[in-house]
Design a protein around this motif. Sequence first.
Motif, PDB file in Angstrom:
ATOM      1  N   GLU A  38       0.842  -1.190   0.000  1.00  0.00           N
ATOM      2  CA  GLU A  38       0.000   0.000   0.000  1.00  0.00           C
ATOM      3  C   GLU A  38       0.880   1.244   0.000  1.00  0.00           C
ATOM      4  OE1 GLU A  38      -3.251   0.102  -0.382  1.00  0.00           O
ATOM      5  OE2 GLU A  38      -3.268  -2.085  -0.504  1.00  0.00           O
ATOM      6  N   SER A  40       2.342   4.515   1.136  1.00  0.00           N
ATOM      7  CA  SER A  40       2.336   5.282   2.384  1.00  0.00           C
ATOM      8  C   SER A  40       3.764   5.658   2.720  1.00  0.00           C
ATOM      9  CB  SER A  40       1.749   4.447   3.525  1.00  0.00           C
ATOM     10  OG  SER A  40       1.801   5.168   4.735  1.00  0.00           O
ATOM     11  N   THR A 112      -3.197   2.246  11.341  1.00  0.00           N
ATOM     12  CA  THR A 112      -2.007   2.040  10.514  1.00  0.00           C
ATOM     13  C   THR A 112      -1.754   3.318   9.730  1.00  0.00           C
ATOM     14  OG1 THR A 112      -1.137   0.918   8.539  1.00  0.00           O
ATOM     15  CG2 THR A 112      -3.514   0.923   8.824  1.00  0.00           C
ATOM     16  N   SER A 114      -0.937   3.420   6.822  1.00  0.00           N
ATOM     17  CA  SER A 114      -1.335   3.190   5.437  1.00  0.00           C
ATOM     18  C   SER A 114      -2.779   3.632   5.172  1.00  0.00           C
ATOM     19  CB  SER A 114      -1.199   1.706   5.089  1.00  0.00           C
ATOM     20  OG  SER A 114       0.153   1.294   5.192  1.00  0.00           O
ATOM     21  N   ILE A 115      -3.511   4.025   6.230  1.00  0.00           N
ATOM     22  CA  ILE A 115      -4.905   4.452   6.094  1.00  0.00           C
ATOM     23  C   ILE A 115      -5.069   5.799   6.784  1.00  0.00           C
ATOM     24  CG2 ILE A 115      -7.315   3.920   6.600  1.00  0.00           C
ATOM     25  CD1 ILE A 115      -6.541   0.962   6.677  1.00  0.00           C
ATOM     26  N   HIS A 117      -7.045   8.996   8.422  1.00  0.00           N
ATOM     27  CA  HIS A 117      -8.253   9.066   9.249  1.00  0.00           C
ATOM     28  C   HIS A 117      -9.183  10.142   8.679  1.00  0.00           C
ATOM     29  CE1 HIS A 117     -10.418   8.016  12.918  1.00  0.00           C
ATOM     30  NE2 HIS A 117     -10.800   9.280  12.942  1.00  0.00           N
TER      31      HIS A 117
END
Length: 279
Positions: A38, A40, A112, A114-115, A117
């Motif tokens: 992913e 990031s 994480t 990688s995500i 908010h």
Amino acid sequence: MTLFDYSPITERPQLTWPDGKKLAFYVGLNIEHFLPGEPSTSIWPLDLKPDPLNHGWRDYGARVGIWRTMDILDRHGIRASALVNSMVAEHNPQIIKAGVERDWVWLAHGSTNSILHTGYAPDEERKILAEITGTIETATGQRPKGWMGPALTETDNTPELLSELGYQYVLDWTNDDQPYRLNVPGMLSVPYTLGLNDLGLFLRGSSGPDFLQMVKDQYDVLRADSEHSGRVMALALHPFVIGQPFLAKYLDLALEYIASQSDVWLTTSDEIAEHYVTA
């Protein structure tokens, strides 16, 4: 309602720190989990699956860099304010254990990095925040009081939902050298930094000696500013950056310089927030 009001630093009551210290200093240590494949925090913006080029660089922090960074913090008597992704509890429990043994304070940093908010409806966000909080509390034995979103992200509802869960402050708004109250009951903004942040500095080409000089310069100016009202100096670190051997030696020298100053309060973001509320 806006989240916070404009308040010039020149028009505030005097802020004092414990024992007459002039400058509160803390290390915001980013302890992050990244999803393989992913995008990031990529050093090379390529769409690779799998992506050993970028993921390996990031994963160095959990495997090696964090342990080198811990040793340096220990050497100078500095407790980390650990900005932890909740997935670290599952994937890197040895890091959590080592931080608990050192009496670090733990802030929620999303699940994480990688995500981001963002984009959550209130009910969905409430559930996600409760899960993140519960995971960190179970793993560390400490319910987090502070929040910093992955890449400093929030929704319009995040501070209010955090307050419902017992949080006291956020680090996402890097717009001040002092804590200040948000227009959400019981919630503060505590200073964090994008300027004195290893990730941004080294991605822009700064060297180890540059980093050392920047830390010294940041202290010198904030110390002068704090002569009549206290200031906060945050140092933002990422183990996959500052934990590299050719950079870690300059972190050691920088913290040696800060720790040698008699007017610096070596503290945590939790203690800064608590003192601001109760002083």
